[in-house]
Design a protein around this motif. Sequence first.
Motif, short mmCIF file in Angstrom:
data_model
loop_
_atom_site.label_atom_id
_atom_site.label_comp_id
_atom_site.label_asym_id
_atom_site.label_seq_id
_atom_site.Cartn_x
_atom_site.Cartn_y
_atom_site.Cartn_z
N GLU A 10 51.59 61.02 66.56
CA GLU A 10 51.78 60.35 65.28
C GLU A 10 50.64 60.66 64.32
OE1 GLU A 10 53.03 56.32 65.58
OE2 GLU A 10 52.84 55.99 63.43
N HIS A 11 49.42 60.72 64.87
CA HIS A 11 48.27 61.10 64.03
C HIS A 11 48.47 62.49 63.45
CE1 HIS A 11 45.55 57.81 64.16
NE2 HIS A 11 45.48 57.76 65.49
N ILE B 137 47.55 53.37 62.45
CA ILE B 137 48.22 53.98 63.59
C ILE B 137 47.43 53.69 64.86
CG2 ILE B 137 48.92 56.18 64.63
CD1 ILE B 137 49.39 57.20 61.76
N SER B 138 46.12 53.87 64.79
CA SER B 138 45.27 53.61 65.95
C SER B 138 45.44 52.18 66.43
CB SER B 138 43.79 53.86 65.62
OG SER B 138 43.60 55.19 65.23
N TYR C 92 43.13 66.49 61.89
CA TYR C 92 42.60 65.18 62.30
C TYR C 92 42.71 64.16 61.17
CZ TYR C 92 39.45 61.72 64.29
OH TYR C 92 38.91 60.57 64.80
N HIS D 282 42.72 60.15 59.44
CA HIS D 282 42.95 59.47 60.71
C HIS D 282 43.23 58.00 60.42
CE1 HIS D 282 42.79 59.99 65.01
NE2 HIS D 282 42.20 58.83 65.11
N SER D 283 44.50 57.67 60.34
CA SER D 283 44.86 56.32 59.90
C SER D 283 44.48 55.26 60.94
CB SER D 283 46.37 56.28 59.62
OG SER D 283 46.84 54.98 59.79
N GLU D 284 43.72 54.27 60.49
CA GLU D 284 43.31 53.17 61.37
C GLU D 284 44.53 52.34 61.78
OE1 GLU D 284 40.49 52.57 62.90
OE2 GLU D 284 39.73 54.41 61.96
N ASN E 81 50.95 62.74 60.71
CA ASN E 81 50.42 62.11 59.52
C ASN E 81 49.25 62.90 58.91
OD1 ASN E 81 50.54 59.90 57.71
ND2 ASN E 81 48.64 59.14 58.62
N SER E 82 48.76 63.91 59.64
CA SER E 82 47.57 64.64 59.16
C SER E 82 47.93 65.59 58.03
CB SER E 82 46.98 65.44 60.31
OG SER E 82 47.83 66.52 60.61
N GLU F 248 50.46 58.59 70.40
CA GLU F 248 49.48 58.28 69.38
C GLU F 248 48.97 59.59 68.76
OE1 GLU F 248 45.94 56.32 70.66
OE2 GLU F 248 45.25 56.00 68.60
N ALA F 249 48.63 60.56 69.66
CA ALA F 249 48.16 61.86 69.18
C ALA F 249 49.22 62.51 68.30
CB ALA F 249 47.84 62.76 70.36
#
Lengths: 78, 831
Positions: free
Chosen positions: B691-692, B582-583, B575, B578-580, B695-696, B688-689
């Motif tokens: 990409e997160h 990206i969100s 998790y 969790h880059s803001e 990046n995790s 989105e999931a």
Amino acid sequence: MTPTVLSTLGVGRKARVLDVGGDAQLQQRLLEFGILPGVEVRLVRVAPLGDPIEIEVLGYNLSLRKNEAAHVHIEALP
Amino acid sequence: MTEARPAGESTRNLRRDKHVVALLGNPNTGKSTLFTALTGTRQKIANYPGVTVEAKVGHMQFENTELTVIDLPGTYSLAARSPDERVATEALLGRLDETPKPDGVILVVDASSLDRNLYLATQVLEFGLPSVIALTMVDVAKTRGISIDLEKLSRAIGCPVVAVNAPAGEGLQELKATLHKRLHHPATPLSLEFPPEFVSAVDALHLKLADLGVTLGYTPTRPEALRLIVDAAGPLFEEAREAGGNAFEEAFTKLRTQACGGKSAALIEAQARYGRIAAWTRESRTQTKIEGRTLTDRVDSILTHRLFGTLVFILVMGVIFQSIYTWASPLMDLIESGTKWVGDLVGSNMADGPLKGLIVDGVIGGAGGVLVFLPQILILFLFIAILEDLGYMSRAAFLMDRLMSRFGLTGRSFIPLLSSFACAIPGIMGARVIEDRNTRLTTIFLAPFMSCSARLPVYTVMIAAFVPKMGWLPIWLPSPFSTDPGGNTYLISLQGLTLFAMYWVGVLAAIPTAIVLKKGILKSKITPFLLELPSYKMPRPKAIALTLFEKGGAFIKRAGTIILAVSVIVWALSYFPHSEEISAKWEKEREEANQRYDTIKDMHRMVSNFDKHLAEFNLIDSRYETALAEAATTGDAEAAKARAEATKIAAYEAMRKEVGPLLFEAAANVAAAEKERDQRLAEINNEEAGEHLRNSFMGRMGRTIEPAVKPLGWDWRIAMAAIASFPAREVVIGTLGTIFNLSDADETSEPLRETLQKAKREGSDEKLFSLATGLSVMVFFALCCQCAATLAVMRRETNSWRWPLASFLYMTTLAYFGALVTYQVAHALGG
């Protein structure tokens, strides 16, 4: 009625135990389970793969491997 | 079944008496049933550290006496050899901190094999604790023509004998009353006829031990000195040797030689004990000849028969296997959907953010991951308990001993290993029946090699996606039995063979491992296989239910805590951070999609009743979808599909006529835009999931080790799925789904299989998965110990981190090279 060992007893045959050998641990186990000089045993059956064997001793059934039974000296009874 | 309090007792204020009673006896004597009958179901389990031996502690009341009952492990002797025997002896003497020192003993004695059962009694009675003999299995003895005169036997032994039938509740009151009375009178220790030189040596050793008592901090008793002469082992021996040093050891060796006079100490002991037993039973037991064979003998002549016995054995094992798969799956689905329901419920009531992720995915998901195994474990234990109660388990060991001894194991290893095909955890716990430490450790080490049911989803998905549907000997099956309604079903299919081969991968790796272990570091003297074959008995539902309850609870408690912690860690690693950014990026995409739809819809806002028309149009579409879904399940799918199509077109026409073509077209356009928006939103969520995840921390880990897994045919995404599934391999399906941008992947879902088939290597057009990659992933999962719960149970059962650590490292290495060879060979062959 020649002395022999338990591992060579035929299925259904009875025998009297003469002596119990083997290393200290095996000997103690066998004795505790009631296989001691003077006791009567009967060979009930042999497992499908040829080992272990099942004997009846002191009114109950016990399974042991042939190489263990080889340390139990017996005289076969008629 | 605790005693009801006599009326008015609370006002009389009697002085309460407290006692501790040990329950001791051979295995298979009905000791546990008696314990439950005496104390009820509220029991505590005392774990003795260092050895995996448990004793149950319960309470009962008789008149104004409160009794604590300790159910000690079943044992044939007090000789301190196996952990069970050591604990029984030490607990009886009150030398263990976990259980209080008993001031009375209930000796459970099986009437059908009286002599052997009384052997332990002679050992216990020497200690002089107030004792009562509870005689069980009197009915079994009767069928063999044995009748026992209780009064004569009591008098001969000098200890009251009470016949009990615990399942029927008979004799329990008398047993309690006798025990109660007995506890208030001092007992005289039993004294056997040993040879004079033996007696004097024991006395001399007793004095020597008394001298050491100052250092030891307690005074060893005479029976303890006797046990020392016979065994020359055990905790007291170690302590005395430490306290007395060389002087004690020399004196001890001298006394021992003197005591035995050339004979073996074990023989002297056995002859003295069995000699006394013969005297006890001479007057009190009568044996009438019974015509014909006993029921047990007749059953055994089938169950241990060369042909029928083997067939029954295979059948029994087949039924166990089958039920573990088939009975458990509805319950497992229920638990899974229950977990999902709870997760959704909690999730919908929480604000988005890390806390929600932690609770929903980490805690609830992790707990569900443990609970999902409960049905399989309970079913397996149900079978084991029934077979154990029946007396079949010892026959299974009898049948399999020869085969298992080839690999350095014993017949007793067979059932734990077989159980491990369902789940290694009950298998590892079941290895407790093996008395030799090294054989037991080997069995525990091998358990995770057996392909457990959690590996099955991985095999299912990979095989369905990458193993071609071909086979030999096509057969036609009516539709409910056929796996593939459209095509042929083969008697031997390549997919089935692959699954079968996956089960063999573990077994084939286990055999050389066993041989190396037993020849090398876990070499043990060949320990006696001596195994009692008890008479067959009817299983007792109450006792079995209690066992299941206990085992289930223990599993949840032991495995639950660790696996939960690890699941939370894995969740956190996949998790954070969790880059803001990206969100925010995807939130913008989401807004755009919504806006696009709103623009189209706004054009028609002026038309009156437009929403009603749109709803009407959507209704036609949803009816059509339902009809299509139904059509797929009917016999003539094509015709049903055509009918649904025709109905839809007719409904469209009717609507067009009713509202006019302009309004109809508008409704159709907006409906299409709505669909497009929903699809886009789902895509956005998935991406989105994805990409997160990329990046995790976990995603970065996958990328870091990518070079190492490249020779296995993997990329960073597979590597990450493998890493994430180390705590619990069953999460791999979900992880693969998330990684390949699917929000809700399930092993039966078409999309995951298709997504895997379509997945491309990053930055190229080459397909990621080939048959070789699929096989390599499967072999890796077959050989790897990816289960935190297994490792935790292994740690508990071996009482050391060494074994789980060794298992983890060995199996991971093996899995890596196994997968490497598989991929390279399959790839070279063009797979």
